[in-house]
Structure formats: structure tokens, C-alpha cells
Design a protein around this motif. Sequence first.
Motif, PDB file in Angstrom:
ATOM      1  N   THR A 116       6.349  43.937  17.420  1.00  0.00           N
ATOM      2  CA  THR A 116       7.667  43.555  18.083  1.00  0.00           C
ATOM      3  C   THR A 116       7.817  44.484  19.090  1.00  0.00           C
ATOM      4  O   THR A 116       8.210  44.090  20.175  1.00  0.00           O
ATOM      5  CB  THR A 116       8.545  43.706  16.990  1.00  0.00           C
ATOM      6  OG1 THR A 116       8.139  42.819  15.681  1.00  0.00           O
ATOM      7  CG2 THR A 116       9.990  42.955  17.087  1.00  0.00           C
ATOM      8  N   MET A 134      12.158  37.573  10.404  1.00  0.00           N
ATOM      9  CA  MET A 134      12.173  38.931  10.093  1.00  0.00           C
ATOM     10  C   MET A 134      12.239  39.703  11.584  1.00  0.00           C
ATOM     11  O   MET A 134      13.061  40.543  11.535  1.00  0.00           O
ATOM     12  CB  MET A 134      10.729  39.230   9.731  1.00  0.00           C
ATOM     13  CG  MET A 134      10.544  39.345   8.192  1.00  0.00           C
ATOM     14  SD  MET A 134       8.830  39.923   7.816  1.00  0.00           S
ATOM     15  CE  MET A 134       8.931  41.731   8.466  1.00  0.00           C
ATOM     16  N   ASP A 135      11.627  39.285  12.518  1.00  0.00           N
ATOM     17  CA  ASP A 135      11.628  39.969  13.665  1.00  0.00           C
ATOM     18  C   ASP A 135      12.990  39.681  14.393  1.00  0.00           C
ATOM     19  O   ASP A 135      13.653  40.753  15.180  1.00  0.00           O
ATOM     20  CB  ASP A 135      10.621  39.491  14.783  1.00  0.00           C
ATOM     21  CG  ASP A 135       9.364  40.037  14.478  1.00  0.00           C
ATOM     22  OD1 ASP A 135       9.383  40.967  13.639  1.00  0.00           O
ATOM     23  OD2 ASP A 135       8.246  39.663  15.314  1.00  0.00           O
ATOM     24  N   THR A 192      15.247  42.032  12.624  1.00  0.00           N
ATOM     25  CA  THR A 192      15.030  43.384  12.812  1.00  0.00           C
ATOM     26  C   THR A 192      15.685  43.742  14.152  1.00  0.00           C
ATOM     27  O   THR A 192      16.369  44.748  14.497  1.00  0.00           O
ATOM     28  CB  THR A 192      13.555  43.699  13.135  1.00  0.00           C
ATOM     29  OG1 THR A 192      13.102  43.574  11.461  1.00  0.00           O
ATOM     30  CG2 THR A 192      13.431  45.114  13.252  1.00  0.00           C
ATOM     31  N   ASN A 215      12.132  50.812   6.258  1.00  0.00           N
ATOM     32  CA  ASN A 215      12.890  52.174   6.523  1.00  0.00           C
ATOM     33  C   ASN A 215      14.100  52.444   5.583  1.00  0.00           C
ATOM     34  O   ASN A 215      14.706  53.678   5.790  1.00  0.00           O
ATOM     35  CB  ASN A 215      12.893  52.308   8.059  1.00  0.00           C
ATOM     36  CG  ASN A 215      11.963  52.163   8.955  1.00  0.00           C
ATOM     37  OD1 ASN A 215      10.960  53.021   8.788  1.00  0.00           O
ATOM     38  ND2 ASN A 215      11.509  50.965   9.409  1.00  0.00           N
ATOM     39  N   GLN A 256      13.493  46.883   7.412  1.00  0.00           N
ATOM     40  CA  GLN A 256      12.632  47.387   8.824  1.00  0.00           C
ATOM     41  C   GLN A 256      13.595  47.961   9.938  1.00  0.00           C
ATOM     42  O   GLN A 256      13.251  48.959  10.183  1.00  0.00           O
ATOM     43  CB  GLN A 256      12.066  46.332   9.353  1.00  0.00           C
ATOM     44  CG  GLN A 256      11.170  46.565  10.629  1.00  0.00           C
ATOM     45  CD  GLN A 256      10.008  47.786  10.521  1.00  0.00           C
ATOM     46  OE1 GLN A 256       9.335  47.389   9.542  1.00  0.00           O
ATOM     47  NE2 GLN A 256       9.999  48.651  11.410  1.00  0.00           N
ATOM     48  N   ALA A 257      14.674  47.280  10.121  1.00  0.00           N
ATOM     49  CA  ALA A 257      15.626  47.778  11.203  1.00  0.00           C
ATOM     50  C   ALA A 257      16.811  48.917  10.571  1.00  0.00           C
ATOM     51  O   ALA A 257      17.324  49.775  11.420  1.00  0.00           O
ATOM     52  CB  ALA A 257      16.427  46.879  11.827  1.00  0.00           C
ATOM     53  N   ASP A 302      19.288  48.291   8.931  1.00  0.00           N
ATOM     54  CA  ASP A 302      20.590  47.657   8.993  1.00  0.00           C
ATOM     55  C   ASP A 302      20.782  46.840   7.518  1.00  0.00           C
ATOM     56  O   ASP A 302      19.950  46.792   6.639  1.00  0.00           O
ATOM     57  CB  ASP A 302      20.442  46.219  10.181  1.00  0.00           C
ATOM     58  CG  ASP A 302      21.631  45.467  10.497  1.00  0.00           C
ATOM     59  OD1 ASP A 302      22.589  45.955   9.963  1.00  0.00           O
ATOM     60  OD2 ASP A 302      21.534  44.660  11.260  1.00  0.00           O
ATOM     61  N   SER A 310      18.609  52.283  18.129  1.00  0.00           N
ATOM     62  CA  SER A 310      18.502  52.942  16.716  1.00  0.00           C
ATOM     63  C   SER A 310      18.047  51.783  15.558  1.00  0.00           C
ATOM     64  O   SER A 310      17.914  52.374  14.409  1.00  0.00           O
ATOM     65  CB  SER A 310      20.126  53.069  16.200  1.00  0.00           C
ATOM     66  OG  SER A 310      20.630  51.887  16.324  1.00  0.00           O
ATOM     67  N   ARG A 311      17.460  50.663  16.162  1.00  0.00           N
ATOM     68  CA  ARG A 311      16.340  49.827  15.121  1.00  0.00           C
ATOM     69  C   ARG A 311      15.054  50.113  15.256  1.00  0.00           C
ATOM     70  O   ARG A 311      14.433  50.484  16.138  1.00  0.00           O
ATOM     71  CB  ARG A 311      16.804  48.472  15.569  1.00  0.00           C
ATOM     72  CG  ARG A 311      18.117  48.139  15.300  1.00  0.00           C
ATOM     73  CD  ARG A 311      18.477  46.500  15.964  1.00  0.00           C
ATOM     74  NE  ARG A 311      19.958  46.374  15.611  1.00  0.00           N
ATOM     75  CZ  ARG A 311      20.163  45.780  14.401  1.00  0.00           C
ATOM     76  NH1 ARG A 311      19.049  45.300  13.543  1.00  0.00           N
ATOM     77  NH2 ARG A 311      21.331  45.457  13.950  1.00  0.00           N
ATOM     78  N   ILE A 312      14.331  50.281  14.116  1.00  0.00           N
ATOM     79  CA  ILE A 312      12.967  50.729  13.882  1.00  0.00           C
ATOM     80  C   ILE A 312      12.179  49.513  13.885  1.00  0.00           C
ATOM     81  O   ILE A 312      12.448  48.545  13.059  1.00  0.00           O
ATOM     82  CB  ILE A 312      12.581  51.624  12.959  1.00  0.00           C
ATOM     83  CG1 ILE A 312      13.679  52.872  12.756  1.00  0.00           C
ATOM     84  CG2 ILE A 312      11.169  52.075  12.588  1.00  0.00           C
ATOM     85  CD1 ILE A 312      13.389  53.854  11.554  1.00  0.00           C
ATOM     86  N   LEU A 313      11.378  49.247  15.017  1.00  0.00           N
ATOM     87  CA  LEU A 313      10.715  47.849  15.212  1.00  0.00           C
ATOM     88  C   LEU A 313       9.304  48.126  14.577  1.00  0.00           C
ATOM     89  O   LEU A 313       8.735  49.114  14.676  1.00  0.00           O
ATOM     90  CB  LEU A 313      10.823  47.551  16.812  1.00  0.00           C
ATOM     91  CG  LEU A 313      11.834  47.619  17.089  1.00  0.00           C
ATOM     92  CD1 LEU A 313      11.708  47.254  18.970  1.00  0.00           C
ATOM     93  CD2 LEU A 313      13.089  46.471  16.470  1.00  0.00           C
ATOM     94  N   ARG A 314       8.621  47.011  14.335  1.00  0.00           N
ATOM     95  CA  ARG A 314       7.134  46.893  13.931  1.00  0.00           C
ATOM     96  C   ARG A 314       6.412  46.985  15.478  1.00  0.00           C
ATOM     97  O   ARG A 314       6.911  46.844  16.266  1.00  0.00           O
ATOM     98  CB  ARG A 314       6.967  45.568  13.182  1.00  0.00           C
ATOM     99  CG  ARG A 314       7.485  45.466  11.706  1.00  0.00           C
ATOM    100  CD  ARG A 314       6.926  44.259  11.054  1.00  0.00           C
ATOM    101  NE  ARG A 314       7.264  43.015  11.947  1.00  0.00           N
ATOM    102  CZ  ARG A 314       6.224  41.913  11.858  1.00  0.00           C
ATOM    103  NH1 ARG A 314       5.328  41.979  10.886  1.00  0.00           N
ATOM    104  NH2 ARG A 314       6.767  40.872  12.360  1.00  0.00           N
TER     105      ARG A 314
END
Lengths: 235, 235
Positions: free
Chosen positions: A224, B94-95, B98, B2, B135-136, B138, A217-221
Amino acid sequence: MNIVLLEPKDTAQAEWRIHSARQLSHLHKQLNIQVDDTLKVGIRNGKRYLTRIVAIEEQEIRVTPIQQEACPAKLPVTLIVAMPRPKVLRRLIMDSVTLGVERICLTHSYRVDKSYWQTPFLQQLDDYITLGLEQAGDTIVPDIQLYKRFKPFVEDVLPSLIAPLRPAFVAHPYAETAMPHAIEHPCSIIIGPEGGFIPYEVDLLIKNGCQAYHLGSRILRTETAVSYLLGRLFV
Amino acid sequence: MNIVLLEPKDTAQAEWRIHSARQLSHLHKQLNIQVDDTLKVGIRNGKRYLTRIVAIEEQEIRVTPIQQEACPAKLPVTLIVAMPRPKVLRRLIMDSVTLGVERICLTHSYRVDKSYWQTPFLQQLDDYITLGLEQAGDTIVPDIQLYKRFKPFVEDVLPSLIAPLRPAFVAHPYAETAMPHAIEHPCSIIIGPEGGFIPYEVDLLIKNGCQAYHLGSRILRTETAVSYLLGRLFV
């Protein structure tokens, strides 16, 4: 840089020549190399060697091979990815090459800004590949292809990449099933642009033989997602 | 981005206020938002909502919540990583955020340049966390801790993170066994600096309860290794 990658022409004599400013700078500043030190050297699209440094001059460093070393195997994967923003392109190519992707297809997509295809960074793909290979200790240049039109790529090229034991997986946040893991066969993986593929594109991919799976459910770049997905698929 | 992440104080009234220049610029330029559009908004360390835009002014955008949405779950993992170069730090944080890392420990190591601990980027960790959360999709801020001395961290802190069903895995190129995959319990993962941990450090980690595994024969950059490893461990 875990090996120095040389062009075949620079290894044609008994003493091999390292003369690119980038490589010389790294060897001097990061590694502080000296005559008689050993150095890992690869020949582009050739073999990899442990070498000995025999001369250090202002404009070049010369080495002689001691023994051949094994190159890491490629991953049996074709990465199909919507053309990213120019500043992401460099990292995406470098990381994909480092991770061992065999073939990379950059494609257009509805949410890809047309200007991305004009970026001068596209003239530097060879440099990004070199950086990725030098990081991984690999010498074999992957195949990179550009497809500036989405539909002809999906209808005419993609089906030829798909076979019963060589599926194509689309990473799609709204798919119902989770992406497979630890597969034991080759595959293609397809990653959309920022904002994702539009429904028409996902439908076209599925109609042409692709399987859509979500990655949680996480949107990644994009970049990544590539490393995350390769870690998941190949163990 | 997001979701738009807001501070609790900006959601204290009936109409919530978006007023950071970065967020306003993204909403205008990337999303071209209009009154009555819906927008995903999270409250830092709170819940996440679908909202409606009720006012667009020069200095702020105001929204009202429509309904609560689910936040993605964290990964049950503590990431322990040697302090990277400043320009890598931003992407690494960041990553990791995410991808859902629950806790991040930045540690010293022999091959970490002492100057890295002086970087002004360390004052911006909160910004990097915000970008990773947005991004995630969250809202929950992970715990980030800095340990400027390696030995006290490994001897005094690390053992408290390890339990029979909560192992600590060191990614070490010269280990004999491959990193596990698809584990079903929490863990810590430990990633060295550019150039790797020195043998003394690997020995100290193992002596204090860590298990060393390799990640294949390719040498990955720190930030690539993190996504690759998380994709491999948690499916």
C-alpha cells in the motif's frame, strides 16, 4: 491483462504466436476473442502494436501487426524495499511494475526473516513482471536486483544512486518532516520491512546520504505504501 | 496489526479482555508478549490507549490502560467503487480503511458480474474493517454502503455528496485532463470495475455533477488505483 506480452522469438515470423496457457485462457474466457478481432500485443523489451487475430487453434492464437502504439513512460524512480513475506512479494513486484518503477532493489534488513530469501517465489519474478507489464500496457522489463546484506548495499551501492537532483527518500514513521510531493526530478524511495527499520539501519541510511520523511500517522502495509508514495511523488 | 481493537463490552471492567483467537495468536506468535509489556489498544468507535499487560491466560490476555493516545485523522473522502471480484474486496476494504477513507460506497456497474453481490465475503466486511483499523492504529469505523443499482445511486444519492468545495472525481482513462493533486478540500472519488465504466455510465456520472480525469497512460488494478489516487490527492 491489457496487452498480451510475447517473447521476441514468437514474433519472428509474419504471423505472431500466442501459445502460453495463461494467455490463451484469458483470451478465450475473459475476452471471448474471435478471428478478425483486434488485440493489443507487446514484445518483451520491444515495441507495442495493435494486431489483428488471423487464426484461433487449440494450442495457439496467431496475430498480425496492424500499427505500432506508444508505450507508457517509466517513472524515474528506484524502489528500494526490504524483502517482504513471500505472499506479499508477488503483489509488490506486480504493482511496482504496473506503476512504472524503473528499477527495484530488494534488500535484507534486521526484521526480514532470513527464510524469505529461500522462497521459490523468487524464481518467479519474471512471471510477476510479465503480469505487471500486461496490466500497465508496458513492454520494458525493469531492472530487479537482490541484496542479501544490508550494510554493504547501503555503504557500497546506495551512494551511487544518489545525486543532488536524484535524492533518496526513506519512509520513516518517526521522521519529523512529511514526505515531499509532486517532485520534478528522479529519486530513490526506500521502504522498510513489517515492523520498520531498526534505529541503527535508519542512522546508516541517513549517514549514507538518505533523507528520512514520514508518511503521516497511519502505518501502511508495504505494498500500500508503494502505490500511495508513487501517487504522492509523481503527478 | 499495530493496535489491538476491542469491542466496548470487553473494556467495561477495570481489566480489559483480549480473547479473539486471531488477536491472541498474533500477540503470542508475532510479538511474543509478556506480563508487564505495554500494548496499544483501541476501543471500536472509541479512544485509543497505551495499556499494560497484567495477565496472560490460555483463553485471554488482560490489560489495563496507562494513558490515552491520539487517533490518526480520517481523510475527508468518500470512495465510490464498482463492486470488485470477491478476492479483491478484502484488500480493497482493508487498504481503504487503513488509508483513512471516511465513507465507502460499493456500487453496481455494467461490467460488474452480478454474482459478486452474492459473495459470502460481503458478510465479513466488519472483519476487513477491523484489520484495516488495526493496521492504521485507528478506531473509528468508516461508513460502508452497498448500492446494487447504478442509475438510482448516481441520480438520487451521488448529487447529495457533491458541493462546490466537495467535488466528485471519476478516474477515467479516456478523460483529457489529468487528475488534480494536493487538493485542500473534501471530495468523492469514483473508480470503475475491471474493464472500466461503459460510455453510458461515464456520461451519466458527468451529467450528475462528476468531473472525469485520467490517471496517466497506465491502467491500474482497482486496489492499486485507490492508494495511488489517495497519495496524489491528499498531501
